[in-house]
Design a protein around this motif. Structure first.
Motif, mmCIF file in Angstrom:
data_model
loop_
_atom_site.group_PDB
_atom_site.id
_atom_site.type_symbol
_atom_site.label_atom_id
_atom_site.label_comp_id
_atom_site.label_asym_id
_atom_site.label_seq_id
_atom_site.Cartn_x
_atom_site.Cartn_y
_atom_site.Cartn_z
ATOM 1 N N ASP A 117 0.969 -1.267 -0.010
ATOM 2 C CA ASP A 117 0.030 -0.024 -0.258
ATOM 3 C C ASP A 117 0.915 1.175 0.035
ATOM 4 O OD1 ASP A 117 -2.389 -1.441 0.109
ATOM 5 O OD2 ASP A 117 -2.791 -1.351 2.071
ATOM 6 N N HIS B 82 2.343 1.664 -3.444
ATOM 7 C CA HIS B 82 1.417 2.171 -4.400
ATOM 8 C C HIS B 82 1.034 3.583 -4.161
ATOM 9 C CE1 HIS B 82 -2.126 2.081 -7.114
ATOM 10 N NE2 HIS B 82 -2.819 2.681 -6.411
ATOM 11 N N ARG C 279 3.769 5.722 -5.782
ATOM 12 C CA ARG C 279 3.679 5.689 -7.152
ATOM 13 C C ARG C 279 2.420 6.576 -7.652
ATOM 14 N NH1 ARG C 279 3.777 6.570 -11.561
ATOM 15 N NH2 ARG C 279 4.342 5.270 -13.645
ATOM 16 N N SER C 280 1.562 6.294 -6.895
ATOM 17 C CA SER C 280 0.310 7.126 -7.195
ATOM 18 C C SER C 280 0.713 8.563 -7.190
ATOM 19 C CB SER C 280 -0.875 6.657 -6.607
ATOM 20 O OG SER C 280 -2.134 7.307 -7.144
ATOM 21 N N ASP D 55 5.645 -1.476 -7.657
ATOM 22 C CA ASP D 55 4.289 -1.196 -7.701
ATOM 23 C C ASP D 55 3.679 -2.166 -8.391
ATOM 24 O OD1 ASP D 55 1.750 0.128 -7.091
ATOM 25 O OD2 ASP D 55 1.878 0.926 -9.045
ATOM 26 N N ASP E 43 3.578 -5.840 -6.964
ATOM 27 C CA ASP E 43 2.541 -5.882 -5.864
ATOM 28 C C ASP E 43 1.127 -6.204 -6.616
ATOM 29 O OD1 ASP E 43 2.142 -5.786 -3.216
ATOM 30 O OD2 ASP E 43 0.866 -3.937 -3.771
ATOM 31 N N LYS E 44 1.191 -5.632 -7.737
ATOM 32 C CA LYS E 44 -0.328 -5.988 -8.234
ATOM 33 C C LYS E 44 -0.630 -7.345 -8.730
ATOM 34 C CE LYS E 44 -0.562 -1.442 -10.449
ATOM 35 N NZ LYS E 44 -0.409 -0.357 -11.797
#
Length: 269
Positions: free
Chosen positions: A67, A70, A73-74, A150, A153-154
Motif C-alpha cells: 500500500d 502504491h 507511485r500514485s 508497484d 505488488d499488483k
C-alpha cells in the motif's frame, strides 16, 4: 485550491503506511527472536547452534508495504495530471507519470511516450521529463524501481528476502569471568559488543543463523542478541535493502523530481 493537494495527500498516506509498517516490524522482530532456539550442533562436537524455527513473514507486513509503495507511485501520476492542468489543459485517459519499463532503453521511444503521457504540460516541463532517465541504470533509476515494485505488488506479494540476523551481542564481562574469575570485574563494565555476522537471506524454517563453541556464551546473561529485519529481493538497485531503508530512498527520489518539475513549471514560486 492547492494544485498539488492530491499529490501531497498521497505522499502523506504513503508515510502513514510506513509508520504502521514500523509498528508491525517491531512486533515481528520480537516474535522472531522468540522463535530462535539453541541446541547442540550435531555436525560440530563442542559447538552450539542457533536455529530459527519460524521464518514466516506476517501478511500485514507485505500488505502495508504494498500500500505504501502504491501510494507513492500514485503520487507521481497525480502530479502528472496536476502539471497538465497547471498548463490550462485537461489530462487525457493516458496521462500519467512516464516510466520506461522495457529492458533496453530507447530514447526516441521514451520521448514519444513522454509526449503521449504529459505532452499537454508546458513545453519546458515536457523537455525536463524527457531528460529524467527513469529506467534501470538511468540517473533516476529509483523512479523505475518504484514503478517496478508497484507492478510486482499488483500480481503477488512483494518479494522479500527478509529475516537476516543483523548483529550478535557478546559480553566482555562474561568472557573475562570464564578466563579470570567468576566474580564481576570492577574495572570492566558489563557492556555488549556487537558484531555483524554474514547475511543469511533468505532464511527458512530450521535455518541455522549462528554457531559458537559451547563455552562461548554463559546462561542467561550473554546470549546472542539477534535483530531480524525484512528486506527486498528485487529490483537490483534495492536488493538486500531493508524495507525501512528502501522506502526513504524511494520517497526522496519521488519528491525531488516533483519539486524539480514544479520549479520548472512555476519558476517564480
Amino acid at each position: 485550491m492547492n494544485p498539488l493537494y492530491s499529490v501531497e495527500r498521497k505522499l502523506e498516506w504513503a508515510d502513514k503506511h510506513i509508520v504502521d509498517l514500523g509498528h508491525e516490524l517491531a512486533g515481528f522482530r520480537i516474535a522472531k527472536t522468540k522463535a530462535v532456539i539453541r541446541e547442540n550442533d550435531p555436525n560440530r562436537p563442542g559447538y552450539s547452534r542457533w536455529i530459527l524455527t519460524d521464518a514466516s513473514i506476517p501478511d500485514p507486513i507485505t500488505l502495508i508495504l504494498g500500500d505504501a509503495i502504491h501510494n507513492l507511485r500514485s503520487a507521481l501520476d497525480h502530479f502528472a495530471n496536476a502539471i497538465v492542468r497547471d498548463n490550462g489543459k485537461q489530462p487525457s485517459f493516458e496521462t500519467d507519470f512516464p516510466i520506461w519499463r522495457s529492458p533496453k532503453f530507447d530514447r526516441k521511444e521514451y520521448e514519444a511516450t513522454v509526449e503521449t503521457k504529459v505532452g499537454r504540460a508546458a513545453k519546458p516541463v515536457v523537455q525536463e521529463f524527457k531528460g529524467l532517465e527513469p529506467y534501470e541504470g538511468g540517473k533516476n533509476e529509483l523512479l523505475w524501481a518504484l514503478d517496478k515494485l508497484d507492478v510486482v505488488d499488483k500480481h503477488r506479494f512483494l518479494v522479500v528476502l527478509a529475516l537476516r540476523p543483523r548483529r550478535v551481542g557478546l559480553s566482555p564481562w562474561a568472557e573475562l569471568k570464564k578466563i579470570v574469575s567468576p566474580k564481576p570485574a570492577a574495572v570492566l563494565p558489563n557492556q555488549l559488543i556487537y558484531i555483524r555476522p554474514a547475511d543469511r537471506a533468505p532464511l527458512k524454517d530450521g535455518s541455522q543463523i549462528y554457531s559458537a563453541s559451547v563455552g562461548s556464551h554463559l546462561e542467561p546473561d550473554d546470549q546472542p542478541d539477534f535483530l531480524f529485519d525484512v528486506a527486498l529481493g528485487e529490483p537490483r538497485v534495492l536488493k538486500g535493502q531493508t524495507v525501512l531503508e528502501a522506502f526513504p530512498l524511494l520517497r526522496n527520489a519521488a519528491t525531488e523530481i516533483i519539486n524539480l518539475l514544479w520549479a520548472v513549471a512555476r519558476p517564480s514560486t
